[in-house]
Design a protein around this motif. Structure first.
Motif, PDB file in Angstrom:
ATOM      1  N   PRO A 302      28.547 115.863  51.377  1.00 41.57           N
ATOM      2  CA  PRO A 302      27.664 116.938  50.885  1.00 41.57           C
ATOM      3  C   PRO A 302      26.724 117.476  51.964  1.00 41.57           C
ATOM      4  CG  PRO A 302      26.836 114.829  50.156  1.00 41.57           C
ATOM      5  CD  PRO A 302      28.146 114.547  50.834  1.00 41.57           C
ATOM      6  N   VAL A 303      27.292 118.047  53.030  1.00 43.38           N
ATOM      7  CA  VAL A 303      26.476 118.670  54.071  1.00 43.38           C
ATOM      8  C   VAL A 303      26.683 120.181  54.002  1.00 43.38           C
ATOM      9  CG1 VAL A 303      26.456 116.695  55.617  1.00 43.38           C
ATOM     10  CG2 VAL A 303      28.301 118.366  55.794  1.00 43.38           C
ATOM     11  N   SER A 304      25.638 120.933  54.340  1.00 40.63           N
ATOM     12  CA  SER A 304      25.746 122.390  54.339  1.00 40.63           C
ATOM     13  C   SER A 304      25.918 122.943  55.740  1.00 40.63           C
ATOM     14  CB  SER A 304      24.498 123.009  53.702  1.00 40.63           C
ATOM     15  OG  SER A 304      23.331 122.575  54.372  1.00 40.63           O
ATOM     16  N   ALA A 305      25.519 122.179  56.738  1.00 42.33           N
ATOM     17  CA  ALA A 305      25.657 122.629  58.123  1.00 42.33           C
ATOM     18  C   ALA A 305      25.722 121.424  59.039  1.00 42.33           C
ATOM     19  CB  ALA A 305      24.495 123.524  58.525  1.00 42.33           C
ATOM     20  N   VAL A 306      26.560 121.539  60.069  1.00 38.81           N
ATOM     21  CA  VAL A 306      26.634 120.527  61.118  1.00 38.81           C
ATOM     22  C   VAL A 306      26.740 121.279  62.444  1.00 38.81           C
ATOM     23  CG1 VAL A 306      27.903 118.611  62.129  1.00 38.81           C
ATOM     24  CG2 VAL A 306      27.760 118.828  59.637  1.00 38.81           C
ATOM     25  N   GLU A 307      25.689 121.205  63.237  1.00 36.78           N
ATOM     26  CA  GLU A 307      25.632 121.938  64.500  1.00 36.78           C
ATOM     27  C   GLU A 307      25.769 120.969  65.665  1.00 36.78           C
ATOM     28  OE1 GLU A 307      25.183 125.519  64.908  1.00 36.78           O
ATOM     29  OE2 GLU A 307      25.981 125.162  62.905  1.00 36.78           O
ATOM     30  N   LEU A 308      26.677 121.290  66.563  1.00 38.21           N
ATOM     31  CA  LEU A 308      26.944 120.440  67.718  1.00 38.21           C
ATOM     32  C   LEU A 308      26.194 120.956  68.934  1.00 38.21           C
ATOM     33  CD1 LEU A 308      30.296 118.945  68.835  1.00 38.21           C
ATOM     34  CD2 LEU A 308      29.072 120.418  70.444  1.00 38.21           C
ATOM     35  N   MET A 309      25.607 120.047  69.713  1.00 41.01           N
ATOM     36  CA  MET A 309      24.956 120.386  70.976  1.00 41.01           C
ATOM     37  C   MET A 309      25.332 119.327  72.002  1.00 41.01           C
ATOM     38  SD  MET A 309      21.138 121.558  69.678  1.00 41.01           S
ATOM     39  CE  MET A 309      21.013 120.384  68.307  1.00 41.01           C
ATOM     40  N   ASP A 310      26.014 119.745  73.075  1.00 40.54           N
ATOM     41  CA  ASP A 310      26.409 118.768  74.079  1.00 40.54           C
ATOM     42  C   ASP A 310      25.225 118.431  74.985  1.00 40.54           C
ATOM     43  OD1 ASP A 310      26.201 120.898  75.834  1.00 40.54           O
ATOM     44  OD2 ASP A 310      28.271 120.779  76.570  1.00 40.54           O
ATOM     45  N   ARG A 311      25.443 117.529  75.947  1.00 42.44           N
ATOM     46  CA  ARG A 311      24.327 117.044  76.772  1.00 42.44           C
ATOM     47  C   ARG A 311      23.645 118.166  77.563  1.00 42.44           C
ATOM     48  NH1 ARG A 311      20.142 115.938  77.960  1.00 42.44           N
ATOM     49  NH2 ARG A 311      19.334 114.282  79.275  1.00 42.44           N
ATOM     50  N   PRO A 312      24.390 119.063  78.216  1.00 45.38           N
ATOM     51  CA  PRO A 312      23.700 120.162  78.910  1.00 45.38           C
ATOM     52  C   PRO A 312      22.880 121.037  77.964  1.00 45.38           C
ATOM     53  CG  PRO A 312      25.927 119.936  79.746  1.00 45.38           C
ATOM     54  CD  PRO A 312      25.829 119.045  78.547  1.00 45.38           C
ATOM     55  N   ALA A 313      23.363 121.244  76.741  1.00 44.40           N
ATOM     56  CA  ALA A 313      22.592 122.026  75.777  1.00 44.40           C
ATOM     57  C   ALA A 313      21.293 121.307  75.427  1.00 44.40           C
ATOM     58  CB  ALA A 313      23.420 122.278  74.521  1.00 44.40           C
ATOM     59  N   LEU A 314      21.367 120.013  75.213  1.00 42.43           N
ATOM     60  CA  LEU A 314      20.159 119.237  74.911  1.00 42.43           C
ATOM     61  C   LEU A 314      19.175 119.292  76.074  1.00 42.43           C
ATOM     62  CD1 LEU A 314      21.696 116.043  73.265  1.00 42.43           C
ATOM     63  CD2 LEU A 314      20.457 117.888  72.113  1.00 42.43           C
ATOM     64  N   ARG A 315      19.712 119.234  77.283  1.00 41.86           N
ATOM     65  CA  ARG A 315      18.837 119.250  78.456  1.00 41.86           C
ATOM     66  C   ARG A 315      18.052 120.553  78.539  1.00 41.86           C
ATOM     67  NH1 ARG A 315      22.554 118.205  81.867  1.00 41.86           N
ATOM     68  NH2 ARG A 315      22.337 115.942  81.726  1.00 41.86           N
ATOM     69  N   SER A 316      18.650 121.637  78.089  1.00 39.33           N
ATOM     70  CA  SER A 316      17.991 122.939  78.189  1.00 39.33           C
ATOM     71  C   SER A 316      16.834 123.091  77.214  1.00 39.33           C
ATOM     72  CB  SER A 316      19.006 124.067  77.960  1.00 39.33           C
ATOM     73  OG  SER A 316      19.399 124.124  76.601  1.00 39.33           O
ATOM     74  N   VAL A 317      16.781 122.246  76.182  1.00 38.49           N
ATOM     75  CA  VAL A 317      15.719 122.393  75.177  1.00 38.49           C
ATOM     76  C   VAL A 317      14.920 121.114  74.971  1.00 38.49           C
ATOM     77  CG1 VAL A 317      16.941 124.201  73.919  1.00 38.49           C
ATOM     78  CG2 VAL A 317      17.325 121.815  73.280  1.00 38.49           C
ATOM     79  N   GLU A 318      15.161 120.080  75.780  1.00 44.21           N
ATOM     80  CA  GLU A 318      14.524 118.799  75.495  1.00 44.21           C
ATOM     81  C   GLU A 318      13.008 118.828  75.681  1.00 44.21           C
ATOM     82  OE1 GLU A 318      16.596 116.167  78.073  1.00 44.21           O
ATOM     83  OE2 GLU A 318      15.438 116.691  79.865  1.00 44.21           O
ATOM     84  N   ASP A 319      12.512 119.867  76.377  1.00 44.62           N
ATOM     85  CA  ASP A 319      11.063 119.958  76.569  1.00 44.62           C
ATOM     86  C   ASP A 319      10.403 120.889  75.562  1.00 44.62           C
ATOM     87  OD1 ASP A 319      12.247 122.242  77.544  1.00 44.62           O
ATOM     88  OD2 ASP A 319      10.852 122.477  79.222  1.00 44.62           O
ATOM     89  N   LYS A 320      11.164 121.393  74.571  1.00 50.01           N
ATOM     90  CA  LYS A 320      10.596 122.309  73.582  1.00 50.01           C
ATOM     91  C   LYS A 320       9.777 121.543  72.545  1.00 50.01           C
ATOM     92  CE  LYS A 320      12.743 125.896  75.304  1.00 50.01           C
ATOM     93  NZ  LYS A 320      12.001 126.979  75.983  1.00 50.01           N
ATOM     94  N   PRO A 321       8.691 122.154  72.038  1.00 50.29           N
ATOM     95  CA  PRO A 321       7.899 121.495  70.992  1.00 50.29           C
ATOM     96  C   PRO A 321       8.743 121.193  69.765  1.00 50.29           C
ATOM     97  CG  PRO A 321       6.747 123.409  71.882  1.00 50.29           C
ATOM     98  CD  PRO A 321       8.133 123.448  72.439  1.00 50.29           C
ATOM     99  N   GLY A 322       8.578 120.010  69.225  1.00 48.24           N
ATOM    100  CA  GLY A 322       9.300 119.647  68.019  1.00 48.24           C
ATOM    101  C   GLY A 322      10.570 118.869  68.252  1.00 48.24           C
ATOM    102  N   MET A 323      11.048 118.834  69.495  1.00 50.69           N
ATOM    103  CA  MET A 323      12.274 118.082  69.764  1.00 50.69           C
ATOM    104  C   MET A 323      11.951 116.589  69.852  1.00 50.69           C
ATOM    105  SD  MET A 323      14.821 120.088  69.722  1.00 50.69           S
ATOM    106  CE  MET A 323      16.194 119.310  70.538  1.00 50.69           C
ATOM    107  N   PRO A 324      12.770 115.731  69.262  1.00 48.14           N
ATOM    108  CA  PRO A 324      12.515 114.290  69.297  1.00 48.14           C
ATOM    109  C   PRO A 324      12.513 113.748  70.722  1.00 48.14           C
ATOM    110  CG  PRO A 324      14.201 114.840  67.677  1.00 48.14           C
ATOM    111  CD  PRO A 324      13.976 116.073  68.487  1.00 48.14           C
ATOM    112  N   ALA A 325      11.643 112.797  70.959  1.00 48.44           N
ATOM    113  CA  ALA A 325      11.552 112.203  72.292  1.00 48.44           C
ATOM    114  C   ALA A 325      12.841 111.484  72.671  1.00 48.44           C
ATOM    115  CB  ALA A 325      10.372 111.224  72.335  1.00 48.44           C
ATOM    116  N   GLU A 326      13.641 111.096  71.682  1.00 44.73           N
ATOM    117  CA  GLU A 326      14.856 110.318  71.953  1.00 44.73           C
ATOM    118  C   GLU A 326      15.890 111.077  72.777  1.00 44.73           C
ATOM    119  OE1 GLU A 326      13.468 110.682  69.042  1.00 44.73           O
ATOM    120  OE2 GLU A 326      12.887 108.663  68.376  1.00 44.73           O
ATOM    121  N   ILE A 327      15.801 112.421  72.792  1.00 44.93           N
ATOM    122  CA  ILE A 327      16.835 113.166  73.521  1.00 44.93           C
ATOM    123  C   ILE A 327      16.518 113.291  75.006  1.00 44.93           C
ATOM    124  CG2 ILE A 327      17.304 114.519  71.445  1.00 44.93           C
ATOM    125  CD1 ILE A 327      16.138 116.938  72.939  1.00 44.93           C
ATOM    126  N   VAL A 328      15.310 112.942  75.401  1.00 45.42           N
ATOM    127  CA  VAL A 328      14.917 113.078  76.803  1.00 45.42           C
ATOM    128  C   VAL A 328      15.529 111.954  77.619  1.00 45.42           C
ATOM    129  CG1 VAL A 328      12.976 113.192  78.420  1.00 45.42           C
ATOM    130  CG2 VAL A 328      12.770 114.201  76.131  1.00 45.42           C
TER     131      VAL A 328
END
Length: 928
Positions: A302-328
């Motif tokens: 029962p999911v409505s959306a599943v969005e994939l983000m690879d490592r380079p994508a995560l790196r581009s936003v890991e410093d944005k407000p609201g992003m979990p510290a775990e991705i850094v």
């Protein structure tokens, strides 16, 4: 491959412009080189400069424009918001842009259907439907900026709608205009009957094509299988197998046709539920293959959306407000899935979360799944995901262009397809490429950067795209375009994906509905195998303040000058071209002269563009910097004199405005508009002698100079009323010394005099530190524009509050509301209040004081912009053009928190606007 290529024809566009000028007024016919350049840009990596830009405001105008273009054999392209990513909305011929009058919305059947004109922004449609717990099906990441016309013409989908709730599946009826100028409303029986009578031959051929397709088992099955996954490559051939009535076939062919088969003048959607209960989780997997395998199982949960983000994508936003510290700092290869589940009740949501966690238990994640149902928390995650493409583009090397492609494969193939795609990145040297997208539908986007100014780089791009197309088609029988539309960049590859028979059918449909081939040629279908390599758009360096812009257009809806002169995107485009030419030794005098007015004089520099920009670009900073570079020695000297004698300068400015108003009344001349009865100056505020909590109050220079609002029942100015209100609430007011000379610096900053602005800020800082006992006492500023600057530049020891937040947080709780205002009151959220996110507090204040609060629709920045309402009144007029129609006849008046904004608002609304302090003081009394 010149992005500024000339038309390939010798058509007489001058003569055509004359004829088109008889259809629309001059201000809606654009031919100057700066604005045609600006409209030659959309969110794609192509640029074509139109010969004519014409803004149509009605169906009758569209029909007349098409007639003239047919007579001249001039191709015409339709444009809505220009947020499309594949070059669908650019042309080197005639660009027909939606004007101001395409914003009709009609909700039907208790929200189960909605009738929309093409100029409505998708998010606005959903806002109107929110009261019914419904929404439209398409949900592209650009929904806050994209318009319905473009969303339908491109069959945009998004993160949740998949293949079940897109425009094709949820359309109920359509008003459309064909290439021959015929208008038909498929929701109107009389219109349909007339169309069947007038276009029987066309409909008979559509019916014949549908029957022949359905009778061809191999072709019919091919079409069904192609549309079982997301697919926007070529035309919607599924219309030929899904429907028998040629009217239905026609309307569904227009969905996804990208303006090549006709103009969508209105569309009625079946809406879908918008569940109130939602929860999201950001899941981290050790590699992309494990993440994709999890997607295959989540598809059945029962999911409505599943969005994939690879490592380079995560790196581009890991410093944005609201992003979990775990991705850094996670390891290379780590891949994220952003998962959302929805339900009608809290219990249902909890059950869904448990079910999803059960599925995930079979897969390796770096951390246990942690769902949040707090909107402020998951909202940040989804906002970042929606802005991922521009955010990635912003970190590219200056001078390169960002390219986005989207493909789709069957879910079981997703894991291997992603590994194969990453291998192609490595093969062709695209080490910075990222992958993200709608994994639940097997639809992923990949983004990379390219320098289109170098031939070898273009060749590298061409080789890469050939390999990508063969991979997707030959190995996976996937979609080369899943949701961004075919556009120009995949038009040469349609036959590769579809085969000769299906492509021939598409060409037959194109020639049937557009016999002269004048509607958006080169889009969807193109015989030139190299068409995707022409007219590639470079993004040369212009200024570090804006070089990260990828021209996505998300900013345009926020800009008060958009449609009058230029939008933020267009200002950047124009300055890039001027800078490019200057680097080549061409000073571009004509463009510079046009830019002075269109780019600089009519920019409000309000900063609202930064709130919609995924990377926070504030185009107004460029405007102010360029204004500063243009200053003459005499202007700089005058600015210094004003700064050093500020009190005298403010008296002189007021006298000039009064004189200008008198001169205008005497001569009937065109002196910039001044409020009908310019208020008397404010009396110098006097500190009260009340005991209690202290507050330092620094009235803005505008409130010190302009006094009460004309037409308002109050005769006292803001400083007097604010002081009395604060005293009523039990505060002891403290004023800084030498107040007449104090200025936050905003007036100088807006002119590009940053050194003087900083000097005035420093002067105020010293005065406020002294008055506040080095920051012990809070500081209240009564103009939001000034508050914003003070918060940004002053010593952090100072606690600076805007009047809105101080009145809401500190004053309102100390008062008892005696009797709410019974008449409707208007509220305006000025730009600075919006940037400080004070809309909620402003609205809450008004609702505490009045029974009915109206926030006029379609009114953002008022465009008064400090003194622009006096010097460039057309900006204020344009920004508030929708205000009069939104004002209730019986409204008591309006309230805001910027004095100059209130002048323009009063002038255009016919109601007095003033500080919200007046309303609170009128209805509130001190609690015993």
């Amino acid at each position: 491959m010149n992005a500024l290529s000339s038309p390939a024809t010798s058509r007489d566009y001058d003569a055509l412009a004359v004829r088109l000028g008889a259809i629309v007024p001059p201000e809606r016919l654009i031919r100057d080189p700066l604005r045609t350049l600006a409209y030659g840009t959309d969110a794609s990596f192509y640029r074509l400069v139109p010969q004519i830009v014409i803004k149509a405001d009605s169906e009758a105008e569209v029909i007349a424009i098409l007639a003239e273009c047919r007579a001249a054999q001039a191709p015409v392209t339709f444009r809505a918001a220009g947020t499309s990513l594949s070059g669908q909305s650019v042309t080197d011929s005639v660009l027909l842009v939606l004007g101001d009058s395409w914003n009709g919305v009609k909700i039907e059947d208790d929200g189960k259907a909605i009738r929309l004109q093409p100029g409505v922004i998708g998010a606005e449609a959903n806002r109107r439907l929110a009261a019914f717990a419904r929404k439209i099906g398409p949900d592209p990441a650009s929904i806050d900026s994209a318009k319905i016309g473009g969303m339908a013409a491109n069959n945009s989908s998004g993160m949740c709608c998949g293949t079940a709730d897109n425009s094709y599946q949820t359309m109920l009826s359509m008003r459309l205009i064909l290439a021959d100028g015929t208008l038909v409303d498929t929701g109107d029986a009389a219109s349909v009957a007339a169309f069947r009578a007038s276009h029987g031959a066309l409909l008979a051929e559509l019916a014949e094509l549908g029957g022949a397709t359905r009778d061809n088992p191999a072709l019919a099955e091919r079409i069904r299988s192609k549309f079982a996954i997301k697919n926007t490559t070529g035309y919607s051939l599924n219309a030929l197998v899904d429907f028998e009535d040629p009217i239905d076939i026609l309307t569904h062919l227009l969905i996804g046709s990208e303006g090549t088969l006709g103009f969508i003048a209105e569309i009625t959607y079946r809406t879908v539920p918008e569940h109130a209960h939602k929860a999201s989780a950001l899941l981290l997997f050790p590699d992309i293959a494990e993440a994709c395998r999890a997607v295959a199982e989540l598809k059945h949960s029962p999911v409505s959306a599943v969005e994939l983000m690879d490592r380079p994508a995560l790196r581009s936003v890991e410093d944005k407000p609201g992003m979990p510290a775990e991705i850094v700092g996670v390891a290379d290869g780590v891949t994220a899935l952003l998962v959302e589940t929805r339900a009608e009740s809290a219990e249902g949501l909890a059950a869904n979360i448990d079910a999803v966690k059960h599925v995930l238990a079979a897969f390796t994640t770096l951390y246990p799944p942690a769902f949040t149902d707090a909107p402020e928390e998951f909202g940040k995650l989804w906002k970042i995901r929606k802005g991922l493409f521009p955010a990635v583009g912003a970190v590219r090397k200056t001078g390169t262009t960002v390219i986005i492609e989207d493909v789709a494969v069957k879910i079981p193939d997703l894991a291997q397809a992603m590994l194969d795609l990453q291998a192609l990145f490595a093969k062709h040297g695209y080490d910075e490429a990222i992958i993200f997208g709608h994994a639940l539908d097997g639809n992923v986007h990949f983004v990379f950067t390219q320098d289109f100014g170098i031939r070898a780089e273009v060749d590298r791009y061409a080789a890469f795209m050939d390999d990508v197309c063969h991979l997707v088609v030959d190995k996976y029988d996937g979609s080369l375009k899943a949701e961004h539309g075919t556009g120009r960049n995949m038009a040469p590859f349609v036959e590769m994906e579809w085969g000769q028979e299906a492509t021939a059918l598409m060409w037959r449909l194109k020639r049937l509905l557009d016999p002269s081939g004048l509607l958006n040629p080169g889009v969807v279908l193109d015989d030139d195998p190299y068409a995707h390599l022409w007219n590639l758009k470079a993004l040369p360096a212009a200024d570090p303040l804006v070089d990260t812009c990828i021209e996505c257009g998300f900013c345009e809806r926020m800009c008060p000058s958009h449609g009058l002169t230029l939008s933020p995107r267009q200002r950047i485009t124009g300055w890039r071209e001027i800078s490019r030419r200057q680097a080549q030794g061409d000073d571009a005098p004509e463009l510079r002269k046009l830019y002075d007015y269109q780019g600089l004089d009519t920019c409000a520099a309000c900063g609202l563009c930064s709130t919609a920009c995924p990377v926070g670009i504030e185009t107004g900073l460029l405007t102010k910097a360029l204004r500063g570079r243009k200053l003459t020695p005499l202007q700089k000297m005058a600015g210094k004199l004003a700064a050093n004698n500020f009190g005298l300068a403010m008296k002189g400015a007021r006298a000039a405005l009064v004189a200008g108003r008198v001169a205008q009344a005497m001569t009937g001349g065109s002196f910039p508009k001044v409020h009908a009865s310019l208020p008397r100056p404010a009396k110098p505020p006097v500190a009260n002698r009340a005991t209690g909590e202290e507050v330092v109050y620094i009235p803005s220079c505008a409130n010190r100079s302009l006094g009460a609002s004309s037409g308002a029942p109050e005769s006292d100015a803001v400083p007097e009323r604010m002081t009395a209100l604060l005293e009523k609430a039990g505060f002891r007011v403290v004023f800084p010394e030498n107040m007449a000379e104090l200025c936050c610096g905003q007036a100088f900053e807006s002119k590009g005099m940053n050194d003087l602005a900083d000097a005035k800020s420093s002067e105020m800082e010293r005065a406020l530190l002294a008055a506040s006992d080095n920051g012990r006492i809070p500081v209240l500023m009564d103009a939001s524009a000034c508050t914003l600057r003070l918060k940004r530049v002053l010593d952090k020891r100072l606690s600076v509050f805007d009047s809105v937040e101080f009145l809401h947080d500190r004053v309102l709780p100390r008062l008892e509301i005696e009797r709410k205002e019974s008449r409707p009151v208007l509220v305006h959220f000025n730009c600075s209040a919006r940037r400080m996110e004070l809309e909620g507090k402003m609205l809450a204040l008004a609702q505490a004081c009045a029974e009915t609060v109206v926030v006029p629709e379609g009114v953002g920045c008022c465009g008064f912009a400090g003194d622009k309402g006096f010097t460039t009144p057309e900006l204020n007029d344009h920004a508030l053009r929708r205000l009069p129609a939104a004002v209730p006849v019986d409204a008591e008046g309006g309230y805001s928190s910027n004095r100059t904004c209130e002048i323009g608002l009063s002038d255009h609304s016919g109601k007095p606007y003033r500080s919200i302090a007046y309303l609170l003081d009128r209805v509130g009394k001190r609690k015993d």
